[in-house]
Design a protein around this motif. Structure first.
Motif, short mmCIF file in Angstrom:
data_model
loop_
_atom_site.label_atom_id
_atom_site.label_comp_id
_atom_site.label_asym_id
_atom_site.label_seq_id
_atom_site.Cartn_x
_atom_site.Cartn_y
_atom_site.Cartn_z
N LYS A 20 0.82 -1.21 0.00
CA LYS A 20 0.00 0.00 0.00
C LYS A 20 0.86 1.26 0.00
CE LYS A 20 -0.53 0.08 5.06
NZ LYS A 20 -1.49 0.08 6.17
N TYR A 21 0.26 2.36 -0.47
CA TYR A 21 0.92 3.67 -0.50
C TYR A 21 0.58 4.41 0.79
CZ TYR A 21 2.23 8.41 -1.91
OH TYR A 21 2.79 9.65 -1.97
N VAL A 22 1.60 4.88 1.49
CA VAL A 22 1.43 5.69 2.69
C VAL A 22 2.38 6.88 2.58
CG1 VAL A 22 1.68 5.80 5.20
CG2 VAL A 22 0.74 3.76 4.15
N TYR A 23 1.86 8.08 2.68
CA TYR A 23 2.70 9.28 2.58
C TYR A 23 3.74 9.27 3.70
CZ TYR A 23 4.13 14.16 2.41
OH TYR A 23 4.86 15.31 2.32
N GLY A 24 5.02 9.36 3.32
CA GLY A 24 6.10 9.35 4.29
C GLY A 24 6.56 7.96 4.67
N GLY A 25 5.91 6.90 4.11
CA GLY A 25 6.24 5.53 4.48
C GLY A 25 7.50 5.03 3.78
N SER A 26 8.21 4.11 4.44
CA SER A 26 9.45 3.58 3.86
C SER A 26 9.70 2.14 4.27
CB SER A 26 10.64 4.46 4.28
OG SER A 26 10.77 4.51 5.69
N SER A 27 8.63 1.34 4.43
CA SER A 27 8.80 -0.08 4.76
C SER A 27 7.60 -0.86 4.24
CB SER A 27 8.94 -0.27 6.27
OG SER A 27 7.71 -0.10 6.93
N PHE A 45 4.68 2.42 1.62
CA PHE A 45 5.69 3.26 0.99
C PHE A 45 5.07 4.50 0.37
CE2 PHE A 45 7.42 -1.11 0.36
CZ PHE A 45 8.64 -0.97 1.00
N ASP A 46 5.88 5.60 0.32
CA ASP A 46 5.64 6.62 -0.69
C ASP A 46 6.72 6.44 -1.75
OD1 ASP A 46 7.95 7.71 0.36
OD2 ASP A 46 6.99 9.52 1.16
N CYS A 47 6.74 7.28 -2.80
CA CYS A 47 7.60 7.01 -3.95
C CYS A 47 9.09 6.98 -3.59
CB CYS A 47 7.33 8.02 -5.07
SG CYS A 47 7.69 9.74 -4.62
N SER A 48 9.57 8.03 -2.93
CA SER A 48 10.99 8.08 -2.59
C SER A 48 11.33 7.12 -1.46
CB SER A 48 11.40 9.51 -2.21
OG SER A 48 10.65 9.96 -1.10
N GLY A 49 10.37 6.85 -0.56
CA GLY A 49 10.60 5.88 0.50
C GLY A 49 10.78 4.48 -0.05
N PHE A 50 10.08 4.15 -1.15
CA PHE A 50 10.23 2.85 -1.80
C PHE A 50 11.62 2.71 -2.41
CE2 PHE A 50 9.70 0.36 -5.82
CZ PHE A 50 9.52 -0.88 -5.23
N VAL A 51 12.08 3.76 -3.13
CA VAL A 51 13.42 3.74 -3.73
C VAL A 51 14.48 3.61 -2.64
CG1 VAL A 51 15.09 5.09 -5.06
CG2 VAL A 51 12.68 5.05 -5.75
N MET A 52 14.32 4.39 -1.57
CA MET A 52 15.27 4.39 -0.47
C MET A 52 15.37 3.00 0.18
SD MET A 52 15.25 6.84 2.92
CE MET A 52 13.72 6.13 3.54
N VAL A 74 2.10 0.07 -4.74
CA VAL A 74 3.29 -0.20 -5.55
C VAL A 74 2.86 -0.98 -6.80
CG1 VAL A 74 5.55 -1.31 -5.63
CG2 VAL A 74 4.76 -0.21 -3.52
N VAL A 75 3.18 -0.45 -7.98
CA VAL A 75 2.75 -1.05 -9.25
C VAL A 75 3.92 -1.02 -10.24
CG1 VAL A 75 0.34 -0.42 -8.95
CG2 VAL A 75 1.87 1.13 -10.13
N GLU A 76 3.73 -1.73 -11.36
CA GLU A 76 4.70 -1.72 -12.46
C GLU A 76 4.06 -1.04 -13.66
OE1 GLU A 76 6.29 -5.16 -15.34
OE2 GLU A 76 7.19 -5.26 -13.33
N ASP A 77 4.81 -0.12 -14.31
CA ASP A 77 4.30 0.61 -15.45
C ASP A 77 5.32 0.58 -16.60
OD1 ASP A 77 1.73 1.46 -14.70
OD2 ASP A 77 2.57 3.04 -13.44
#
Length: 441
Positions: free
Chosen positions: A336-343, A348-355, A423-426
């Motif tokens: 799921k997408y969560v603003y500020g999330g990183s686990s 996750f949010d976008c940059s938290g997922f990359v990090m 989180v998806v694939e495009d």
């Protein structure tokens, strides 16, 4: 003649004394005050002099009210009106309080109730407003939004959010009216006609069942929440770090993450591509294999890759693990997408997922923020993009990155897209507003 003069003088003195007595009688304080307001039935207001010649009914209709001091049944607050903050004040003061700074978002939200969009201040040239031509505007130019409408939140402070509609219109709504999860309006119930009594059909003889062909992998099929599950009995292995879920789909809650090569005993397969394990959790069937995992030797980097990268250790890491990295990144699809999330447990949010992916796979620490990530590593041309490169998006064209993603090869990238998607694939071919491609390895 003298008597006439004396009489006139006496009359004048008497008149002066009489008038003075009347003025002295009217002097002093009174226990009543007048509250005067414009007439609610007429265009003008009522002055104090006119009020003295009206009866009680006329006084009530004009709005002029006599309030007796000390009367417990009458309060001056009952006749006091306070002007509220106007929509113009909201837009002018938005973000001007240093203790309540504006924060930027960019995620999709849904309305929890019906609201009217507050138009931005027309004097603010930094905000593009097309409210006059908006497809959501009514005859008066007011934009009314309904429960369940989706919009993009551009930025927000403690109380207000600046949002953008699908047609480009921008305006303000209260934060309390926004939801990060999909809101589905409850349909208005309609009166359904009562069924009429119809004669029951006569029972028909059941056809003689035919024997099903023997199957080594299935014995029966059941349907749960619209998904068919067929019983099977086999063993598979995870081909990457594999998420387990409470049901056959990415909308179900995440339970745990299996390591690559983990053994899974399958008891059922679904018609939408999932396996049910003997422990009750579900996994994506395409991310498993029936072949037992074998240890594979690490390939040495080629001389060409070492010379082109400028570092043999960096080149070998990319060459050896790029395929596994793609599987690793894809294992989080559905989180799921969560603003500020990183686990993966919280979202996750976008940059938290990359990090998170870089830290746990490559051991490389990156900042949490798309703009900060766009300044790491080295710039790579689009035609030279490789698996593991970071894609940075500048959606507003202002030099600030609003989104980041990970390229996984084959013209695909994986990212935490938004609250409605997770989180998806495009496809890279359909990506827009790519500003930077960074190689940080």
């Amino acid at each position: 003649m003298n008597y006439r003069l004396i009489n006139i003088t006496s009359a004048a003195i008497a008149a002066v004394i009489a008038i003075s007595s009347l003025c002295i009688y009217e002097c002093g304080s009174k226990s009543e005050i007048e509250l005067q307001s414009p007439s609610i039935f007429g265009p003008g207001s009522v002055d104090f002099f006119t009020r003295q010649f009206m009866d009680d009914n006329e006084i009530y209709e004009t709005g002029a009210v006599t309030v007796s001091l000390g009367n417990p049944n009458v309060s001056i607050n009952d006749y006091t009106f306070v002007a509220t903050t106007s929509f113009a004040d909201v837009t002018v003061d938005y973000g001007n309080n240093p203790e309540d700074p504006v924060k930027y978002d960019g995620a999709t939200y849904w309305l929890k109730d019906n609201v009217s969009l507050v138009s931005p201040n027309k004097a603010d040239t930094t905000i593009v407003s097309t409210a006059a031509n908006s497809t959501n505007a009514n005859d008066d130019g007011e934009i009314n939004l309904k429960i369940g409408d989706s919009l993009i939140r551009v930025s927000y402070n403690k109380e207000w959010s600046l949002v953008k509609l699908s047609d480009g219109t921008q305006g303000y709504v209260k934060n309390e009216s926004l939801s990060a999860t999909v809101i589905t309006p409850v349909p208005t119930p309609t009166n359904t006609p009562k069924p009429t009594n119809t004669p029951k059909p006569k029972p028909t003889k059941k056809p003689t069942p035919t024997k099903k062909p023997a199957s080594s992998s299935s014995s029966s099929t059941t349907t749960v929440n619209g998904v068919k599950e067929t019983k099977v009995s086999k063993t598979v292995y995870a081909t990457c770090s594999l998420n387990t879920r409470s049901g056959p789909g990415i909308s179900y809650s995440l339970l745990s993450t299996l390591s690559t090569g983990a053994k899974i005993t399958v008891v059922a397969s679904t018609d939408n591509g999932w396996y049910k394990s003997s422990s009750g959790y579900y996994v994506k069937a395409s991310l498993t294999t029936e072949s037992s995992p074998k240890a594979t030797p690490t390939k040495a980097p080629s001389s060409s890759s070492s010379s082109s990268s400028g570092s043999s250790s960096s080149g070998s890491k990319v060459g050896d693990k790029s395929g596994d990295f793609a599987k690793y990144v894809r294992s989080f699809i559905g989180c799921k997408y969560v603003y500020g999330g990183s686990s993966p447990t919280t979202g996750f949010d976008c940059s938290g997922f990359v990090m998170y992916c870089y830290k746990n796979y490559y051991g490389i620490s990156l900042p949490h923020g798309a703009t900060s990530q766009s300044k790491k590593g080295k710039e790579v041309a689009l035609e030279d993009i490789q698996c593991g490169d970071i894609i940075c998006f500048d959606r507003n064209g202002d030099g600030t990155m609003e989104h980041s993603a990970l390229y996984v090869g084959g013209g695909k990238y994986v990212h935490a897209k938004g609250a409605a998607y997770g989180v998806v694939e495009d496809s890279l071919a359909s990506a827009k507003n790519i500003a930077h491609i960074r190689r940080v390895r």
